[in-house]
Design a protein around this motif. Sequence first.
Motif, PDB file in Angstrom:
ATOM      1  N   GLY A 213     -17.455  -4.417  13.179  1.00 21.69           N
ATOM      2  CA  GLY A 213     -16.793  -3.274  12.576  1.00 21.69           C
ATOM      3  C   GLY A 213     -15.379  -3.608  12.144  1.00 21.69           C
ATOM      4  O   GLY A 213     -14.754  -4.521  12.677  1.00 21.69           O
ATOM      5  N   ARG A 214     -14.870  -2.866  11.186  1.00 23.15           N
ATOM      6  CA  ARG A 214     -13.511  -3.073  10.700  1.00 23.15           C
ATOM      7  C   ARG A 214     -12.884  -1.729  10.341  1.00 23.15           C
ATOM      8  O   ARG A 214     -13.476  -0.943   9.607  1.00 23.15           O
ATOM      9  CB  ARG A 214     -13.514  -3.965   9.462  1.00 23.15           C
ATOM     10  N   TYR A 215     -11.702  -1.495  10.896  1.00 26.83           N
ATOM     11  CA  TYR A 215     -10.890  -0.368  10.462  1.00 26.83           C
ATOM     12  C   TYR A 215      -9.668  -0.934   9.754  1.00 26.83           C
ATOM     13  O   TYR A 215      -9.006  -1.837  10.255  1.00 26.83           O
ATOM     14  CB  TYR A 215     -10.458   0.508  11.638  1.00 26.83           C
ATOM     15  N   GLU A 216      -9.361  -0.392   8.577  1.00 31.20           N
ATOM     16  CA  GLU A 216      -8.255  -0.925   7.783  1.00 31.20           C
ATOM     17  C   GLU A 216      -7.413   0.220   7.234  1.00 31.20           C
ATOM     18  O   GLU A 216      -7.952   1.219   6.754  1.00 31.20           O
ATOM     19  CB  GLU A 216      -8.802  -1.775   6.636  1.00 31.20           C
ATOM     20  N   ARG A 217      -6.107   0.059   7.326  1.00 29.55           N
ATOM     21  CA  ARG A 217      -5.184   1.026   6.734  1.00 29.55           C
ATOM     22  C   ARG A 217      -4.405   0.326   5.634  1.00 29.55           C
ATOM     23  O   ARG A 217      -3.830  -0.738   5.827  1.00 29.55           O
ATOM     24  CB  ARG A 217      -4.234   1.597   7.777  1.00 29.55           C
ATOM     25  N   THR A 218      -4.387   0.953   4.454  1.00 31.20           N
ATOM     26  CA  THR A 218      -3.715   0.412   3.273  1.00 31.20           C
ATOM     27  C   THR A 218      -2.678   1.411   2.791  1.00 31.20           C
ATOM     28  O   THR A 218      -2.972   2.600   2.649  1.00 31.20           O
ATOM     29  CB  THR A 218      -4.722   0.139   2.143  1.00 31.20           C
ATOM     30  N   THR A 219      -1.469   0.918   2.534  1.00 30.32           N
ATOM     31  CA  THR A 219      -0.407   1.740   1.974  1.00 30.32           C
ATOM     32  C   THR A 219       0.122   1.080   0.713  1.00 30.32           C
ATOM     33  O   THR A 219       0.418  -0.119   0.716  1.00 30.32           O
ATOM     34  CB  THR A 219       0.753   1.917   2.966  1.00 30.32           C
ATOM     35  N   ILE A 220       0.212   1.846  -0.365  1.00 32.26           N
ATOM     36  CA  ILE A 220       0.751   1.359  -1.639  1.00 32.26           C
ATOM     37  C   ILE A 220       1.950   2.217  -1.993  1.00 32.26           C
ATOM     38  O   ILE A 220       1.827   3.441  -2.160  1.00 32.26           O
ATOM     39  CB  ILE A 220      -0.310   1.426  -2.755  1.00 32.26           C
ATOM     40  N   ASP A 221       3.123   1.600  -2.090  1.00 31.98           N
ATOM     41  CA  ASP A 221       4.365   2.292  -2.426  1.00 31.98           C
ATOM     42  C   ASP A 221       4.846   1.821  -3.794  1.00 31.98           C
ATOM     43  O   ASP A 221       5.007   0.614  -4.012  1.00 31.98           O
ATOM     44  CB  ASP A 221       5.462   1.990  -1.401  1.00 31.98           C
ATOM     45  N   VAL A 222       5.042   2.751  -4.719  1.00 28.79           N
ATOM     46  CA  VAL A 222       5.639   2.426  -6.020  1.00 28.79           C
ATOM     47  C   VAL A 222       7.153   2.522  -5.851  1.00 28.79           C
ATOM     48  O   VAL A 222       7.699   3.604  -5.608  1.00 28.79           O
ATOM     49  CB  VAL A 222       5.140   3.382  -7.116  1.00 28.79           C
ATOM     50  N   THR A 223       7.844   1.410  -5.989  1.00 29.50           N
ATOM     51  CA  THR A 223       9.259   1.350  -5.618  1.00 29.50           C
ATOM     52  C   THR A 223      10.165   2.067  -6.605  1.00 29.50           C
ATOM     53  O   THR A 223      11.272   2.466  -6.245  1.00 29.50           O
ATOM     54  CB  THR A 223       9.698  -0.118  -5.490  1.00 29.50           C
TER      55      THR A 223
ATOM     56  N   THR B 186       9.356   4.949  -8.474  1.00 29.87           N
ATOM     57  CA  THR B 186       9.154   6.396  -8.579  1.00 29.87           C
ATOM     58  C   THR B 186       9.059   7.088  -7.225  1.00 29.87           C
ATOM     59  O   THR B 186       9.072   8.321  -7.161  1.00 29.87           O
ATOM     60  CB  THR B 186       7.871   6.701  -9.372  1.00 29.87           C
ATOM     61  N   GLY B 187       8.902   6.312  -6.169  1.00 31.12           N
ATOM     62  CA  GLY B 187       8.747   6.913  -4.852  1.00 31.12           C
ATOM     63  C   GLY B 187       7.340   7.374  -4.551  1.00 31.12           C
ATOM     64  O   GLY B 187       7.089   7.938  -3.478  1.00 31.12           O
ATOM     65  N   GLN B 188       6.382   7.138  -5.461  1.00 32.87           N
ATOM     66  CA  GLN B 188       4.990   7.503  -5.191  1.00 32.87           C
ATOM     67  C   GLN B 188       4.440   6.637  -4.061  1.00 32.87           C
ATOM     68  O   GLN B 188       4.755   5.446  -3.945  1.00 32.87           O
ATOM     69  CB  GLN B 188       4.138   7.314  -6.443  1.00 32.87           C
ATOM     70  N   SER B 189       3.583   7.214  -3.271  1.00 36.62           N
ATOM     71  CA  SER B 189       2.989   6.476  -2.166  1.00 36.62           C
ATOM     72  C   SER B 189       1.568   6.964  -1.934  1.00 36.62           C
ATOM     73  O   SER B 189       1.297   8.166  -2.026  1.00 36.62           O
ATOM     74  CB  SER B 189       3.816   6.642  -0.893  1.00 36.62           C
TER      75      SER B 189
END
Length: 715
Positions: A445-455, A457-460
């Motif tokens: 099994g695999r649990y994965e957390r991904t975060t993408i931050d646009v530097t 515009t502040g979008q995340s």
Amino acid sequence: MNRMKTSLLLSAAMLVALPAHAQSAQDDGAQAGTGRVEPGGDDFHDTIVVTAAGLDRLDLLAGTSVLDGVELQRNLDSQVGEVLAKLPGVTASSFSPGASRPILRGFGGERVRVLTDGVGSIDASSTSADHAVTTDPLIAERIEVLRGPAVLLYGSQAIGGAVNVITKRIPPRVPDEPVHVDALIGVDSAYNRREGGLSLDVPLGQNVAFHVDASHHRTGDVDIADYVLAPALRSELLASADEEEEEGHLDEAAELRDTANESGTLPNSATKTTSLGTGIAFFSGNSELGVSFGYYDTSYGVPERPGGGHAHGADEMDAEPVVEEEGPVTIGMKQYRGDLRGVLDLGDGFFDEVRTRWGYSNYTHTEFEGDEIGTVFDVEGVEGRVELVQSRRGAWQGSVGGQYSHTDFVATGAEAFVPPNQTDTFALFAVQELDFDPIEVELGGRYERTTIDVTTTGQSSDFDTLSGAVGASYEVVDRLRVGINLSRAERAPSSQELFADGPHVATQQYEVGNPALGTESSWGMEAYLRGDIGPARLSASIYRNDFSGFIFLAETGTEMAGLPVYQFLQQDAKQFGVEGEVTMPFYESDDLTLLADLRGDYVRATLGDGTPVPRMPPVSLLGALEAQMGHFDGRAEVQWSAKQNRISPLETPTDAFTFVNLSLAWHPLEGSNNVTLLAQVDNVFDVEGRRAASFTKDFVPLAGRNFKLSLRMSL
């Protein structure tokens, strides 16, 4: 802002091919997988099955292929996609001779991970089809193609498969000779290719190994069999030329006819690549520590879409653009890379050892428009994993671990179509194996957390994905296994899929992302049969995947800034496929062995609205006869690709084509294949071929007749 993430995975075939382990399992002169076979040998499972830390054998890897030895030399190319294109279930994006990624079971881009010794390439190759992979096949010891649910070990982005290029930059062992030399030189006619590679491995005492390598290859504009343009596009340009002539625009008409009638050579398709690397490893009992440094530098031309031009100044859909002729597009790319591999022996406790693997990359990719710099892509990233390998307890063994990656992406210039962003992932995973001979059960099994931050515009965007698989295999008779895998996989969308918005001169597309995209998930089932049936070696798989929220790039039929608009969309989809290969000796004597080799694959993918998924490869078959005669191996291949007219709206079909390929290998050393001189003729009858999975199929055909000569040594 950097963020840590978390992951846990259920994929019975997951901890695949950890490079330190896999490299040490194979001798320099071994012939593996789809390479030269030794009929009647007893090492079939060792050569075709990729092992992993904590597992004896991953039978869930029903679709594994290994390319090395003469087979790797026969298919060697500057881009890894082209190297692997003859394997079952594999084709290539074939954007240009300088940029061609693998397509596995119809999927590419963000769904296929290209790895170097088990760690991601950490470049921009998955961002766009025109971006080359920064892994040089010329220095590869072997290449592993991993399909099916097991590849999720390498991250949720490997939902379609993974390609692992195994090198010796971090030495896998201390050489038992004063110096070990690997070398390859080659030339050909269609690409006017001149290439060479050299690596040295030297022991520094009993416990230290040192490695250094260098390679260089250069090609010219590619010779092709017929016209540059596909028949439909050529007819369209000739019709436009007639209209221009009727209106009195003679110069425009002549230019259109010249473009339509280009043949024999693909303009602006030359390439030049240099790579350098060095590494050192320390060994103490079952523990080891190694580091390496690599440099990769390539430049290549990007063939232009006829009539596409390059436009600026229009910011409304279908607005009249201001066209600027800025010269041919070329790409210059550099990568500086560092790697670390470690193994620590923990003794006889619950955990046998801890393994770690890390890679760091500083990558720059510049798109030139004539002599002017257009767009620059900078990627700095790190990826690593730590695994605790369990000691075997009766029928039970396995491993648990974590993986982290951080990527800082910045594009600058008038056509920076993806905003600057940072992507962080953190994962926890576990894989376990239970061996109740003749039945094996594997799960993970695999649990994965991904975060993408646009530097800017502040979008995340944050995504949590949970993937898992369970599988079982049964040894029907000695050396023949049947198995089934059930999997649930999830993938977070990439920064490009979410936030792209702008013209991309190299692909000649205006790409539009979708910030509302959600997680892509699938339920999958795969059944396989693999092993020996009498003298024959067989591997066959049948699979089905049901996707929820499948992400794809589709042409909209509109234009912006003078370019066709492509937008990332999402809907449900279904995929079905079969693939297989069989190798069988049908005549054996003291002096001669005759082999038959047959490979084939078929994949069909349909969106929820009933339309086909774009750029799916058609049915393909390869049949070959091989004669092994002492110091010589002769091989004749017939490679057939069917026409593809099951296409998405606005996509163009491709015609069927058949290539005939001949080769003769000479092994001058008695009882060894460590020196091989290989003479080849690919596409003997100079047939035109175009790959259905390519964005550029209408104006970038495959090479015509190609005479090749190469020498490979491992001494």
